[in-house]
Design a protein around this motif. Structure first.
Motif, PDB file in Angstrom:
ATOM      1  N   PRO A 263       6.893 -28.141  64.071  1.00 56.04           N
ATOM      2  CA  PRO A 263       6.467 -29.396  64.700  1.00 56.04           C
ATOM      3  C   PRO A 263       6.238 -30.541  63.718  1.00 56.04           C
ATOM      4  O   PRO A 263       6.298 -31.705  64.112  1.00 56.04           O
ATOM      5  N   ARG A 264       6.009 -30.248  62.440  1.00 59.77           N
ATOM      6  CA  ARG A 264       5.750 -31.319  61.473  1.00 59.77           C
ATOM      7  C   ARG A 264       7.010 -31.722  60.705  1.00 59.77           C
ATOM      8  O   ARG A 264       7.200 -32.887  60.388  1.00 59.77           O
ATOM      9  N   THR A 265       7.887 -30.766  60.407  1.00 59.48           N
ATOM     10  CA  THR A 265       9.073 -31.076  59.599  1.00 59.48           C
ATOM     11  C   THR A 265      10.333 -31.253  60.439  1.00 59.48           C
ATOM     12  O   THR A 265      11.280 -31.894  59.979  1.00 59.48           O
ATOM     13  N   GLY A 266      10.351 -30.665  61.625  1.00 52.52           N
ATOM     14  CA  GLY A 266      11.546 -30.713  62.445  1.00 52.52           C
ATOM     15  C   GLY A 266      12.614 -29.731  62.034  1.00 52.52           C
ATOM     16  O   GLY A 266      13.710 -29.717  62.602  1.00 52.52           O
ATOM     17  N   ARG A 267      12.353 -28.879  61.058  1.00 51.26           N
ATOM     18  CA  ARG A 267      13.338 -27.913  60.581  1.00 51.26           C
ATOM     19  C   ARG A 267      13.223 -26.609  61.373  1.00 51.26           C
ATOM     20  O   ARG A 267      12.150 -26.264  61.878  1.00 51.26           O
ATOM     21  N   PRO A 268      14.308 -25.839  61.480  1.00 49.74           N
ATOM     22  CA  PRO A 268      14.259 -24.575  62.219  1.00 49.74           C
ATOM     23  C   PRO A 268      13.232 -23.616  61.616  1.00 49.74           C
ATOM     24  O   PRO A 268      13.071 -23.546  60.392  1.00 49.74           O
ATOM     25  N   CYS A 269      12.560 -22.888  62.485  1.00 50.53           N
ATOM     26  CA  CYS A 269      11.561 -21.905  62.041  1.00 50.53           C
ATOM     27  C   CYS A 269      11.881 -20.577  62.706  1.00 50.53           C
ATOM     28  O   CYS A 269      12.179 -20.520  63.902  1.00 50.53           O
ATOM     29  N   GLY A 270      11.829 -19.523  61.930  1.00 49.25           N
ATOM     30  CA  GLY A 270      12.115 -18.190  62.457  1.00 49.25           C
ATOM     31  C   GLY A 270      10.867 -17.354  62.640  1.00 49.25           C
ATOM     32  O   GLY A 270      10.939 -16.128  62.660  1.00 49.25           O
ATOM     33  N   GLY A 271       9.720 -18.009  62.792  1.00 49.43           N
ATOM     34  CA  GLY A 271       8.465 -17.277  62.953  1.00 49.43           C
ATOM     35  C   GLY A 271       8.380 -16.546  64.281  1.00 49.43           C
ATOM     36  O   GLY A 271       9.098 -16.836  65.239  1.00 49.43           O
ATOM     37  N   ARG A 272       7.470 -15.609  64.347  1.00 52.83           N
ATOM     38  CA  ARG A 272       7.277 -14.777  65.534  1.00 52.83           C
ATOM     39  C   ARG A 272       6.454 -15.533  66.582  1.00 52.83           C
ATOM     40  O   ARG A 272       5.431 -16.128  66.249  1.00 52.83           O
ATOM     41  N   ILE A 273       6.904 -15.477  67.809  1.00 51.79           N
ATOM     42  CA  ILE A 273       6.231 -16.162  68.910  1.00 51.79           C
ATOM     43  C   ILE A 273       5.415 -15.151  69.700  1.00 51.79           C
ATOM     44  O   ILE A 273       5.933 -14.099  70.108  1.00 51.79           O
ATOM     45  N   GLU A 274       4.139 -15.465  69.919  1.00 47.40           N
ATOM     46  CA  GLU A 274       3.221 -14.572  70.623  1.00 47.40           C
ATOM     47  C   GLU A 274       2.615 -15.290  71.826  1.00 47.40           C
ATOM     48  O   GLU A 274       2.425 -16.512  71.797  1.00 47.40           O
ATOM     49  N   PRO A 275       2.277 -14.544  72.896  1.00 45.20           N
ATOM     50  CA  PRO A 275       1.630 -15.158  74.061  1.00 45.20           C
ATOM     51  C   PRO A 275       0.121 -15.288  73.842  1.00 45.20           C
ATOM     52  O   PRO A 275      -0.549 -14.316  73.489  1.00 45.20           O
ATOM     53  N   TYR A 276      -0.410 -16.479  74.063  1.00 44.69           N
ATOM     54  CA  TYR A 276      -1.843 -16.723  73.923  1.00 44.69           C
ATOM     55  C   TYR A 276      -2.298 -17.727  74.982  1.00 44.69           C
ATOM     56  O   TYR A 276      -1.505 -18.519  75.506  1.00 44.69           O
ATOM     57  N   HIS A 277      -3.578 -17.673  75.263  1.00 41.59           N
ATOM     58  CA  HIS A 277      -4.261 -18.753  75.952  1.00 41.59           C
ATOM     59  C   HIS A 277      -5.061 -19.518  74.895  1.00 41.59           C
ATOM     60  O   HIS A 277      -5.163 -19.075  73.746  1.00 41.59           O
ATOM     61  N   LEU A 278      -5.613 -20.649  75.278  1.00 41.08           N
ATOM     62  CA  LEU A 278      -6.452 -21.422  74.376  1.00 41.08           C
ATOM     63  C   LEU A 278      -7.897 -21.356  74.866  1.00 41.08           C
ATOM     64  O   LEU A 278      -8.156 -21.459  76.070  1.00 41.08           O
ATOM     65  N   GLY A 279      -8.840 -21.206  73.938  1.00 41.91           N
ATOM     66  CA  GLY A 279     -10.234 -21.094  74.348  1.00 41.91           C
ATOM     67  C   GLY A 279     -11.183 -21.511  73.251  1.00 41.91           C
ATOM     68  O   GLY A 279     -10.799 -21.693  72.089  1.00 41.91           O
ATOM     69  N   HIS A 280     -12.436 -21.656  73.647  1.00 44.15           N
ATOM     70  CA  HIS A 280     -13.484 -22.057  72.709  1.00 44.15           C
ATOM     71  C   HIS A 280     -14.803 -21.511  73.221  1.00 44.15           C
ATOM     72  O   HIS A 280     -15.113 -21.609  74.414  1.00 44.15           O
ATOM     73  N   GLU A 281     -15.585 -20.927  72.327  1.00 48.70           N
ATOM     74  CA  GLU A 281     -16.914 -20.415  72.649  1.00 48.70           C
ATOM     75  C   GLU A 281     -17.971 -21.312  72.012  1.00 48.70           C
ATOM     76  O   GLU A 281     -17.791 -21.772  70.890  1.00 48.70           O
ATOM     77  N   PHE A 282     -19.060 -21.518  72.736  1.00 49.04           N
ATOM     78  CA  PHE A 282     -20.151 -22.301  72.165  1.00 49.04           C
ATOM     79  C   PHE A 282     -21.475 -21.837  72.761  1.00 49.04           C
ATOM     80  O   PHE A 282     -21.534 -21.295  73.872  1.00 49.04           O
ATOM     81  N   LEU A 283     -22.536 -22.013  71.985  1.00 52.85           N
ATOM     82  CA  LEU A 283     -23.896 -21.677  72.412  1.00 52.85           C
ATOM     83  C   LEU A 283     -24.632 -22.946  72.800  1.00 52.85           C
ATOM     84  O   LEU A 283     -24.515 -23.975  72.131  1.00 52.85           O
ATOM     85  N   THR A 284     -25.411 -22.861  73.868  1.00 51.07           N
ATOM     86  CA  THR A 284     -26.181 -24.016  74.302  1.00 51.07           C
ATOM     87  C   THR A 284     -27.340 -23.546  75.169  1.00 51.07           C
ATOM     88  O   THR A 284     -27.442 -22.359  75.499  1.00 51.07           O
ATOM     89  N   ASP A 285     -28.228 -24.452  75.556  1.00 47.97           N
ATOM     90  CA  ASP A 285     -29.348 -24.140  76.437  1.00 47.97           C
ATOM     91  C   ASP A 285     -28.822 -23.873  77.848  1.00 47.97           C
ATOM     92  O   ASP A 285     -28.018 -24.650  78.368  1.00 47.97           O
ATOM     93  N   VAL A 286     -29.291 -22.783  78.472  1.00 50.48           N
ATOM     94  CA  VAL A 286     -28.873 -22.455  79.829  1.00 50.48           C
ATOM     95  C   VAL A 286     -30.096 -22.131  80.682  1.00 50.48           C
ATOM     96  O   VAL A 286     -31.109 -21.643  80.186  1.00 50.48           O
ATOM     97  N   LEU A 287     -29.973 -22.411  81.959  1.00 42.87           N
ATOM     98  CA  LEU A 287     -30.980 -22.052  82.958  1.00 42.87           C
ATOM     99  C   LEU A 287     -30.256 -21.346  84.083  1.00 42.87           C
ATOM    100  O   LEU A 287     -29.420 -21.938  84.767  1.00 42.87           O
ATOM    101  N   GLU A 288     -30.568 -20.066  84.279  1.00 45.23           N
ATOM    102  CA  GLU A 288     -29.919 -19.270  85.316  1.00 45.23           C
ATOM    103  C   GLU A 288     -30.862 -19.129  86.502  1.00 45.23           C
ATOM    104  O   GLU A 288     -31.995 -18.652  86.370  1.00 45.23           O
ATOM    105  N   LEU A 289     -30.397 -19.529  87.681  1.00 47.75           N
ATOM    106  CA  LEU A 289     -31.174 -19.445  88.918  1.00 47.75           C
ATOM    107  C   LEU A 289     -30.589 -18.353  89.804  1.00 47.75           C
ATOM    108  O   LEU A 289     -29.385 -18.321  90.047  1.00 47.75           O
ATOM    109  N   ARG A 290     -31.474 -17.468  90.322  1.00 49.91           N
ATOM    110  CA  ARG A 290     -31.041 -16.421  91.244  1.00 49.91           C
ATOM    111  C   ARG A 290     -31.957 -16.451  92.457  1.00 49.91           C
ATOM    112  O   ARG A 290     -33.189 -16.380  92.329  1.00 49.91           O
ATOM    113  N   PHE A 291     -31.350 -16.534  93.632  1.00 49.53           N
ATOM    114  CA  PHE A 291     -32.117 -16.604  94.870  1.00 49.53           C
ATOM    115  C   PHE A 291     -32.230 -15.214  95.477  1.00 49.53           C
ATOM    116  O   PHE A 291     -31.268 -14.451  95.493  1.00 49.53           O
ATOM    117  N   SER A 292     -33.428 -14.902  96.011  1.00 47.72           N
ATOM    118  CA  SER A 292     -33.682 -13.569  96.540  1.00 47.72           C
ATOM    119  C   SER A 292     -33.132 -13.387  97.944  1.00 47.72           C
ATOM    120  O   SER A 292     -33.105 -12.285  98.465  1.00 47.72           O
TER     121      SER A 292
END
Length: 387
Positions: A263-292
């Motif tokens: 993608p940067r040089t425009g030249r052919p690349c013979g690298g291996r292609i793998e299936p992936y999704h994209l994701g990100h994990e993060f920590l933050t303040d949470v409040l969980e509500l459960r109704f009886s």
């Protein structure tokens, strides 16, 4: 340091190659790119990479890199996003308008000697419970017991990688037209689990909701782990592990060594292609509500519980004067016959204590949420931005 050294080495090589081919204008362009990199403000660069902490700065900032494109204005662009937004806005195939041109993401940036962190995940096809693992595979839903391999249609399971090195724009830049570029993807936020943290940073309470014994149980924690996942058009992305080239994956099987261009040089690349999704994990303040009790809402009616969640978020924003964009929410299923937990979270890096404020004024928030829904004049069949 590795990022800067890699960039300087890359552009030095590009400059030498173009000079040898007598492409002096391109060689001069790459020389200017290297000068721009060397001349960046050090403190600003370190702060943008979270080496220097700064309140209000996103904790994970990535860029859509355009400095390799021979286009007027490419060197002046600074297209940075918090990674939670970038996994959708900068995902391969997405387009961004900047400097009167349309820049399309063509892949993920690669750093030498480093690799993306990957995590396996699956979303239950029956109750939508999110599961993640890095070692032994989880095959059955921990909430309803359904097989995580079942279901038809888009696969919400696989492996997601965190594109923490950023994204790369394509070399084919187009001028803007009369219509905005289509946004292809939408990421979804899931609550995964509670990470370990000091016991003093969490507490549980039970409050009555009415005189007939209905209660709400809630748990507050500063260490809620949330995950943003982008599955592309449903089946993830095809990613070259060598150069970072990527494209949305189709439903038909594809070979892992298909021809493609760097993608940067425009030249052919013979690298291996793998299936992936994209994701990100993060920590933050949470409040969980459960109704009886189901409160008149069937246990399986996730759409109605999502409306309850939306009303609570809007009520908290209005009653406690919290910016609406700084609060988020998601459902957390437990088992088939039980209503899901409602997870409210601080939608700011590292948390800001907003949902703890909600927990301390829960009755005020619930009353405000009721007013938000009761006073709205829209039809029940519509999707309303007021309530």
């Amino acid at each position: 340091e590795a990022e800067v050294q890699d960039d300087l080495a890359f552009y030095a090589e590009q400059k030498a190659q173009e000079f040898a081919r007598n492409h002096f204008s391109l060689a001069e362009y790459y020389h200017k790119v290297a000068a721009t990199i060397r001349g960046r403000d050090l403190l600003g660069f370190l702060a943008s990479r979270n080496v220097l902490p700064k309140y209000g700065f996103p904790t994970d900032v990535v860029a859509l890199r355009t400095d390799h494109v021979n286009q007027s204005g490419a060197l002046d662009l600074d297209l940075q996003r918090d990674l939670r937004m970038a996994v959708a806005e900068y995902a391969p195939g997405s387009s961004v308008v900047a400097a009167k041109h349309v820049w399309q993401s063509r892949g993920l940036h690669v750093l030498p000697g480093k690799s993306w962190q990957s995590v396996s995940f699956a979303v239950c096809p029956d109750c939508q419970r999110f599961h993640r693992w890095t070692a032994e595979e989880i095959r059955f839903c921990q909430a309803c017991g359904a097989s995580l391999r079942g279901g038809r249609g888009p696969k919400r399971r696989g492996t997601f990688l965190k594109p923490e090195f950023g994204f790369v724009a394509g070399r084919d830049v187009q001028p803007t037209g009369e219509e905005r570029p289509e946004r292809l993807y939408a990421s979804q936020v899931y609550f995964a689990e509670y990470a370990e943290g000091p016991a003093s940073d969490a507490y549980d309470r039970v409050e009555p909701l009415s005189r007939d014994g209905r209660e709400v149980r809630y748990h507050y924690s500063r260490y809620g782990r949330l995950i943003v996942v982008n599955t592309g058009r449903g089946n993830g992305f095809r990613v070259c592990t060598r150069c970072g080239w990527a494209e949305p994956a189709g439903w038909a099987p594809s070979r892992r060594n298909d021809s493609h261009e760097h993608p940067r040089t425009g030249r052919p690349c013979g690298g291996r292609i793998e299936p992936y999704h994209l994701g990100h994990e993060f920590l933050t303040d949470v409040l969980e509500l459960r109704f009886s009790a189901p409160l008149g809402v069937p246990a399986g009616a996730e759409d109605l519980w999502e409306s309850v969640l939306a009303a609570l978020l809007e009520g908290a924003s209005r009653a406690l004067d919290i910016p609406r964009d700084d609060l988020g929410g998601t459902l957390y299923p437990y088992w088939r016959e039980a209503p899901p937990g409602l997870v409210l979270y601080d939608n700011v890096p590292g948390g800001a204590g907003y949902v703890r404020h909600v927990a301390d004024h829960l009755e005020t928030v619930v009353r405000a949420a009721h007013r938000v829904a009761a006073d709205c004049t829209c039809g029940e069949e519509t999707s309303c931005y007021e309530c």
